[in-house]
Write an enzyme that holds these catalytic residues in place. Structure first.
Site, PDB file in Angstrom:
ATOM      1  N   CYS A   1       1.256  -1.629   0.250  1.00  0.00           N
ATOM      2  CA  CYS A   1       0.867  -0.205  -0.082  1.00  0.00           C
ATOM      3  C   CYS A   1       1.042   1.199  -0.006  1.00  0.00           C
ATOM      4  CB  CYS A   1      -0.705  -0.191   1.111  1.00  0.00           C
ATOM      5  SG  CYS A   1      -2.365   1.022   0.475  1.00  0.00           S
TER       6      CYS A   1
ATOM      7  N   HIS B   1      -3.562  -5.170   0.246  1.00  0.00           N
ATOM      8  CA  HIS B   1      -3.309  -5.491   1.666  1.00  0.00           C
ATOM      9  C   HIS B   1      -3.120  -7.012   1.708  1.00  0.00           C
ATOM     10  CE1 HIS B   1      -2.676  -1.702   3.931  1.00  0.00           C
ATOM     11  NE2 HIS B   1      -3.262  -0.963   2.655  1.00  0.00           N
TER      12      HIS B   1
ATOM     13  N   GLU C   1      -1.747  -8.741   3.060  1.00  0.00           N
ATOM     14  CA  GLU C   1      -1.484  -9.761   5.027  1.00  0.00           C
ATOM     15  C   GLU C   1      -3.343 -10.473   5.321  1.00  0.00           C
ATOM     16  OE1 GLU C   1      -0.407  -6.721   3.727  1.00  0.00           O
ATOM     17  OE2 GLU C   1      -1.463  -5.591   5.334  1.00  0.00           O
TER      18      GLU C   1
HETATM   19  N1  GLN Z   1      -2.212   7.246   2.845  1.00  0.00           N
HETATM   20  C1  GLN Z   1      -2.050   5.884   1.337  1.00  0.00           C
HETATM   21  C2  GLN Z   1      -2.992   5.905   0.858  1.00  0.00           C
HETATM   22  O1  GLN Z   1      -4.597   6.379   1.664  1.00  0.00           O
HETATM   23  C3  GLN Z   1      -2.068   4.546   1.913  1.00  0.00           C
HETATM   24  C4  GLN Z   1      -2.203   3.742   2.951  1.00  0.00           C
HETATM   25  C5  GLN Z   1      -2.031   2.209   2.911  1.00  0.00           C
HETATM   26  O2  GLN Z   1      -1.120   2.049   3.420  1.00  0.00           O
HETATM   27  N2  GLN Z   1      -2.995   1.210   3.654  1.00  0.00           N
HETATM   28  O3  GLN Z   1      -3.291   5.610  -0.306  1.00  0.00           O
END
Ligand code: GLN
Length: 582
Positions: free
Chosen positions: A408, A538, A540
């Protein structure tokens, strides 16, 4: 429906969630279908707006629920798919009751905690407990209800009241309670005495609140002495077999084994008349196999030798729970490879230069950790702080050809790093982190709400399509040639700027996976590198003990030097590397 309530006394944070999910796992191995509900008595609607350093990770479900991290334990242990409704908070219940009041549902009545709120809690539990959660698609036989916090907290009072009524609704033989307590050793360490007084108090508190635990699970640093168990049983007017001892073990995967040894299955079967529930032979067999695999895996943990170190370069590392699913996913990958994992926690802020009010010792220690690790992982996060340090770690991994995984925000920063240092775009950043920058490689997604923070991100499960011409991808190889689409869970507000994609791609950053419309970038990879992968989702959240996430598995295997064997093994459908290949 059979209910198992797991509540806590004395102090929180001693592993109530693990005891609850291990109990669920044991029941599942007997061929029962098991679901779970987590109650968090706080007023937030969900965990989405809570600080990761205070509350730990926000766990995301398929349907985009932003949940308490304990839901992750249940999904990982019980192989279930839960929904946002499986996490109940005071905020959700009151929102529900107030919405009904506004539409006139309670017309004429004074709406009160008892009975309106307490009835709403019971109705919610009864409704959600019936939702099928696993591959059998059958209505669950047993529902584990974990009550967050400790009994006696002011916020939990309506839930305790509701649950004591639910016990009556469920009827005799359909409800049991396990109360998790803590037995301190005073003075700490060998020779200290195991103190039972906090447990005695906790039991008297829970009884005066209207509940009567059937079992006490006592957490203790050391195995409980016979005398301690007897004393707790005597003082609490219970039998010795109602006192379950859960001492510290090398890994939490041993907890189900510890409970099984104390005949927890037999005890619960008797208390809940579980012998009367019919289990189809295939489910019985699956349960048996699950147990054998679990025992194998837990025992195998004690015989691992080679250690692989992963530098986890994050900004919330003061609370390890902020990365619980990430560290579990690494553990799952390590188990597949039969390696021991050492997660080296690096505060990304410490990697920044002298202008940061860093001590030189912290700066050098952090860089030593990154430079000596076998792989570098930059997980998700929000906000500018410490992101310069993360970008520096990414430059290092890219140029030194160290295995790298960006999740992310980690992926977004890898794109910025590439745009700056390889493509050479001047003054380029992210709209989130560098609003003043001239160019933005990462931009706001058009559909998200800029002003309202709760539940407005791109959340939950979305498909990702592998792109033509990227068959060389090391990550793709783990899915096998016939997979053209995967589904993963998301939680983000920003994305790669589609207008910059061509430029980045021409310079060697490949966009392996995109959304169904081909507009949103999901996976990046560099071909000329042993493993440099970034994912907007994600992975995970979908990693399971016996089914590691491919992104984590590939990354870990590259760091461990066994990526080729792992790719081959996984394509042949193996559940782990053959041990002879260690
Ligand atoms: N801050 C970034 C976004 O909003 C990444 C978010 C995250 O890592 N879950 O896109």
């Amino acid at each position: 429906m059979k209910y198992v309530l797991v509540s806590g006394g004395v102090i929180s944070g001693v592993g109530k969630g693990i005891i609850a999910s291990s109990t669920g796992l044991l029941l599942k191995t007997t061929g029962l279908t098991v679901t779970s509900i987590k109650i968090d008595p706080y007023i937030n609607i969900d965990a989405g707006t809570m600080s990761p350093t205070e509350h730990g990770e926000v766990y995301v479900t398929d349907d985009g629920g932003e949940m308490d991290l304990d839901l992750g334990n249940y999904e990982r242990y019980l192989l279930t798919t839960l929904s946002r409704d499986h996490n109940i908070t005071t905020g959700k219940i009151y929102q529900h009751v107030i919405e009904r009041e506004r539409i006139g549902h309670y017309l004429g009545k004074t709406v009160q905690v008892v009975p309106h709120v307490t009835n709403a809690i019971q109705d919610w539990i009864e409704r959600v407990a019936k939702i099928p959660v696993d591959e059998s698609r059958a209505e669950p036989d047993v529902c584990i209800i974990e009550l967050g916090g400790t009994v006696g907290d002011i916020e939990s009072a309506p839930f305790i009241h509701a649950i004591s009524q639910l016990q009556r609704r469920a009827g005799k033989g359909n409800f049991i309670q396990i109360h998790v307590s803590y037995v301190p050793v005073v003075p700490p360490g060998p020779g200290g005495e195991q103190k039972t007084k906090p447990t005695q108090r906790a039991i008297s508190d829970v009884r005066s609140a209207g509940l009567n635990p059937d079992l006490i699970a006592c957490r203790c640093e050391q195995p409980l002495e016979e005398g301690t168990i007897q004393k707790i049983a005597n003082m609490c007017s219970m039998e010795a077999n109602q006192v379950i001892a859960v001492h510290n073990v090398t890994t939490t995967y041993h907890v189900p084994l510890l409970l099984e040894k104390q005949k927890l299955i037999t005890t619960i079967t008797d208390l809940l008349n579980l012998q009367t529930i019919q289990r189809p032979p295939d489910r019985l067999e699956r349960g048996n196999r699950m147990w054998m695999d679990w025992v194998d895996l837990a025992r195998g943990q004690d015989y691992l030798h080679d250690t692989v170190s992963i530098a986890l370069v994050g900004k919330y590392i003061s609370l390890k729970d902020a990365y619980i699913s990430v560290s579990k996913a690494l553990e799952h990958a390590a188990m597949f490879c039969h390696k021991k994992i050492e997660v080296v926690w690096v505060d990304a802020g410490h990697l920044e230069d002298e202008t940061f009010e860093n001590s030189p010792a912290e700066f050098h220690k952090a860089w030593h950790a990154v430079c000596t690790a076998d792989g570098v992982l930059v997980p998700g996060a929000f906000g500018t702080r410490a992101t310069t340090g993360m970008i520096k770690a990414i430059t290092w991994a890219r140029t030194k050809k160290k295995p790298f995984l960006g999740v992310c925000l980690g992926m977004q920063l890898a794109v910025i790093e590439f745009a700056r240092n390889v493509v050479g775009i001047e003054d380029v950043g992210s709209e989130e982190l560098h609003p003043q920058a001239k160019n933005h490689a990462i931009v706001y997604m058009p559909e998200v709400d800029k002003d309202k923070l709760g539940g407005t991100m791109r959340l939950g499960k979305h498909p990702c399509i592998f792109q033509k011409g990227t068959e060389w991808s090391r990550l793709r190889a783990l899915y096998g040639p016939s997979t053209s689409q995967i589904e993963e869970r998301h939680r983000h507000r920003y994305e790669v700027n589609p207008d910059m994609v061509d430029q980045l791609e021409k310079a060697g950053l490949s966009f392996i996976g995109k959304d169904v419309k081909g507009e949103r970038m999901e996976i990046i990879e560099i071909r000329d590198h042993p493993w440099f992968v970034g994912v907007q989702f994600h992975p995970e959240y979908l990693s399971r003990v016996l089914g590691p996430s491919k992104a984590f598995l590939g990354f870990f295997a590259a760091a461990a030097g066994c990526l080729e064997e792992v790719t081959e093994a996984i394509n042949q459908g193996q559940r782990s590397l053959a041990r002879s290949k260690q």
